[in-house]
Write an enzyme that holds these catalytic residues in place. Structure first.
Site, PDB file in Angstrom:
ATOM      1  N   ASP A  19       0.490  -0.731  -0.248  1.00 22.48           N
ATOM      2  CA  ASP A  19      -0.206  -0.266   0.151  1.00 22.48           C
ATOM      3  C   ASP A  19       0.858   1.183  -0.172  1.00 22.48           C
ATOM      4  O   ASP A  19       2.136   1.138   0.556  1.00 22.48           O
ATOM      5  CB  ASP A  19      -1.373  -0.126   1.265  1.00 22.48           C
ATOM      6  CG  ASP A  19      -2.022   1.171   0.846  1.00 22.48           C
ATOM      7  OD1 ASP A  19      -2.638   1.617  -0.078  1.00 22.48           O
ATOM      8  OD2 ASP A  19      -2.982   1.503   2.054  1.00 22.48           O
ATOM      9  N   HIS A  36       3.027   3.646  -9.139  1.00 24.26           N
ATOM     10  CA  HIS A  36       3.030   2.233  -9.150  1.00 24.26           C
ATOM     11  C   HIS A  36       4.035   1.647  -9.721  1.00 24.26           C
ATOM     12  O   HIS A  36       4.014   0.059  -9.895  1.00 24.26           O
ATOM     13  CB  HIS A  36       1.606   1.677 -10.132  1.00 24.26           C
ATOM     14  CG  HIS A  36      -0.098   2.311  -9.523  1.00 24.26           C
ATOM     15  ND1 HIS A  36       0.287   1.685  -8.264  1.00 24.26           N
ATOM     16  CD2 HIS A  36      -0.623   2.938  -9.756  1.00 24.26           C
ATOM     17  CE1 HIS A  36      -1.662   2.297  -7.762  1.00 24.26           C
ATOM     18  NE2 HIS A  36      -1.366   2.608  -9.058  1.00 24.26           N
ATOM     19  N   LEU A 130      11.284 -20.512  -4.307  1.00 26.65           N
ATOM     20  CA  LEU A 130       9.717 -20.266  -3.905  1.00 26.65           C
ATOM     21  C   LEU A 130       8.878 -19.790  -4.311  1.00 26.65           C
ATOM     22  O   LEU A 130       8.509 -19.875  -5.471  1.00 26.65           O
ATOM     23  CB  LEU A 130      10.464 -18.101  -3.699  1.00 26.65           C
ATOM     24  CG  LEU A 130       9.398 -16.955  -3.442  1.00 26.65           C
ATOM     25  CD1 LEU A 130       9.545 -17.368  -1.816  1.00 26.65           C
ATOM     26  CD2 LEU A 130       9.427 -15.604  -3.855  1.00 26.65           C
TER      27      LEU A 130
HETATM   28  C1  FPP Z   1      -1.372   0.563  -4.108  1.00 27.75           C
HETATM   29  O1  FPP Z   1      -0.831   1.735  -3.886  1.00 27.75           O
HETATM   30  C2  FPP Z   1      -0.966  -0.307  -4.218  1.00 27.75           C
HETATM   31  C3  FPP Z   1      -1.686  -1.229  -5.754  1.00 27.75           C
HETATM   32  C4  FPP Z   1      -3.128  -1.042  -5.885  1.00 27.75           C
HETATM   33  C5  FPP Z   1      -1.022  -2.020  -7.023  1.00 27.75           C
HETATM   34  C6  FPP Z   1      -0.023  -2.956  -6.293  1.00 27.75           C
HETATM   35  C7  FPP Z   1       0.530  -2.899  -7.657  1.00 27.75           C
HETATM   36  C8  FPP Z   1       2.005  -3.266  -7.357  1.00 27.75           C
HETATM   37  C9  FPP Z   1       3.083  -2.500  -6.494  1.00 27.75           C
HETATM   38  C10 FPP Z   1       2.344  -2.358  -9.276  1.00 27.75           C
HETATM   39  C11 FPP Z   1       2.747  -4.117 -10.024  1.00 27.75           C
HETATM   40  C12 FPP Z   1       1.636  -4.615  -9.460  1.00 27.75           C
HETATM   41  C13 FPP Z   1       3.077  -6.831  -9.953  1.00 27.75           C
HETATM   42  C14 FPP Z   1       1.639  -7.293  -9.354  1.00 27.75           C
HETATM   43  C15 FPP Z   1       3.848  -6.324 -10.857  1.00 27.75           C
HETATM   44  P1  FPP Z   1      -2.519   2.760  -3.941  1.00 27.75           P
HETATM   45  O2  FPP Z   1      -2.735   3.462  -5.459  1.00 27.75           O
HETATM   46  O3  FPP Z   1      -3.414   2.571  -3.193  1.00 27.75           O
HETATM   47  O4  FPP Z   1      -1.546   4.250  -2.643  1.00 27.75           O
HETATM   48  P2  FPP Z   1      -2.234   4.749  -2.317  1.00 27.75           P
HETATM   49  O5  FPP Z   1      -3.439   3.801  -0.672  1.00 27.75           O
HETATM   50  O6  FPP Z   1      -1.182   5.657  -1.227  1.00 27.75           O
HETATM   51  O7  FPP Z   1      -3.164   5.750  -2.953  1.00 27.75           O
END
Ligand code: FPP
Length: 241
Positions: A19, A36, A130
């Site tokens: 997150d 991201h 893993l």
């Molecule tokens: C949360 O940050 C994260 C996500 C919704 C998605 C996680 C995705 C990645 C790490 C990118 C690539 C993924 C893979 C599996 C290769 P948020 O957008 O909710 O952050 P915020 O709460 O600060 O708005």
């Protein structure tokens, strides 16, 4: 500042709610997609570290069933990054001996992503390092409902008696049927919720919440969370002398 706790126990299964990508980007006056993108790099680093540390299962919450409600442009950015990750990392994961598994409602993903996922799962199926479980279009309640429907079907067809429905038979119908429950859940970015992630499976999981935004999460942050985990006494409801 307190000293880092030494790593005394390596959990078999670590689950992570990644997150804070958006807030990481906002703090730098960058578009959310930049967060991201950097988050995807953190995934690469942590997958490698988890394998090297001897963790058997790493489950990452990549995209929740609720994430479909985000603006179309952001969903499209996230799907684009997933395509890129799979294309760029497939060989590397295979070379590291990683076995990829995907849980969630993959029917909602674009057909080309479904094909990519199937391809990488097939290529890495027999690897013994893993197991990387990526939760995509995943919701814990939906998973439980899906398992309940399958169990009900078994009862209707007469292959299962209602009194034979146990925690074990039920668990076997979840996406994670052949995967042990997580020992440790890490959530980044200071939020302290489980957000519909692995609801059934986390009955006895230890939770570590850290303030770091996911894009800044690295090997040192993982080691720090493992150190914290090592301090916990796991009793599973029993009394330990
Ligand atoms: C949360 O940050 C994260 C996500 C919704 C998605 C996680 C995705 C990645 C790490 C990118 C690539 C993924 C893979 C599996 C290769 P948020 O957008 O909710 O952050 P915020 O709460 O600060 O708005």
């Amino acid at each position: 500042m307190h000293a880092e706790k030494p790593v005394t126990a390596i959990p078999r299964h670590v689950a992570i709610i990644m997150d804070g990508n958006g807030r990481w980007a906002k703090a730098r006056h960058l578009p959310r997609v930049a967060g991201h993108r950097k988050g995807m790099e953190a995934v690469r680093v942590v997958v490698r570290a988890a394998g090297e540390l001897g963790i058997d299962y790493l489950t990452l919450f990549g995209f929740s069933s609720e994430n479909w409600k985000r603006p179309e442009a952001e969903v499209s950015d996230l799907m684009g990054l997933l395509r890129l990750y799979l294309r760029r990392e497939a060989r590397e994961l295979h070379a590291q001996g990683v076995r990829l598994r995907v849980i969630g409602d993959r029917s909602r993903l674009a057909p080309d992503i479904q094909d990519q996922l199937m391809g990488v799962e097939a290529m890495t199926r027999d690897n013994t390092g893993l197991t990387l479980v990526i939760a995509l279009s995943y919701g814990g309640r939906a998973e439980i409902i899906c398992a309940a429907q399958q169990v009900a079907e078994d009862v209707k067809r007469g292959v299962l008696a209602p009194e034979d429905i146990t925690e074990e038979t039920f668990s076997a119908h979840l996406f994670t049927g052949d995967i042990p429950d997580p020992d440790l859940l890490i959530r980044t970015s200071g939020e302290k919720r489980i957000s519909n992630f692995l609801l059934w499976q986390m009955a006895y999981t230890e939770f570590v919440f850290i303030d770091t935004f996911w894009p800044d999460f690295d090997r040192a942050a993982l080691l720090s969370a493992l150190g914290e985990y090592g301090q916990r006494e796991r009793r599973y409801g029993a009394i330990v002398a």
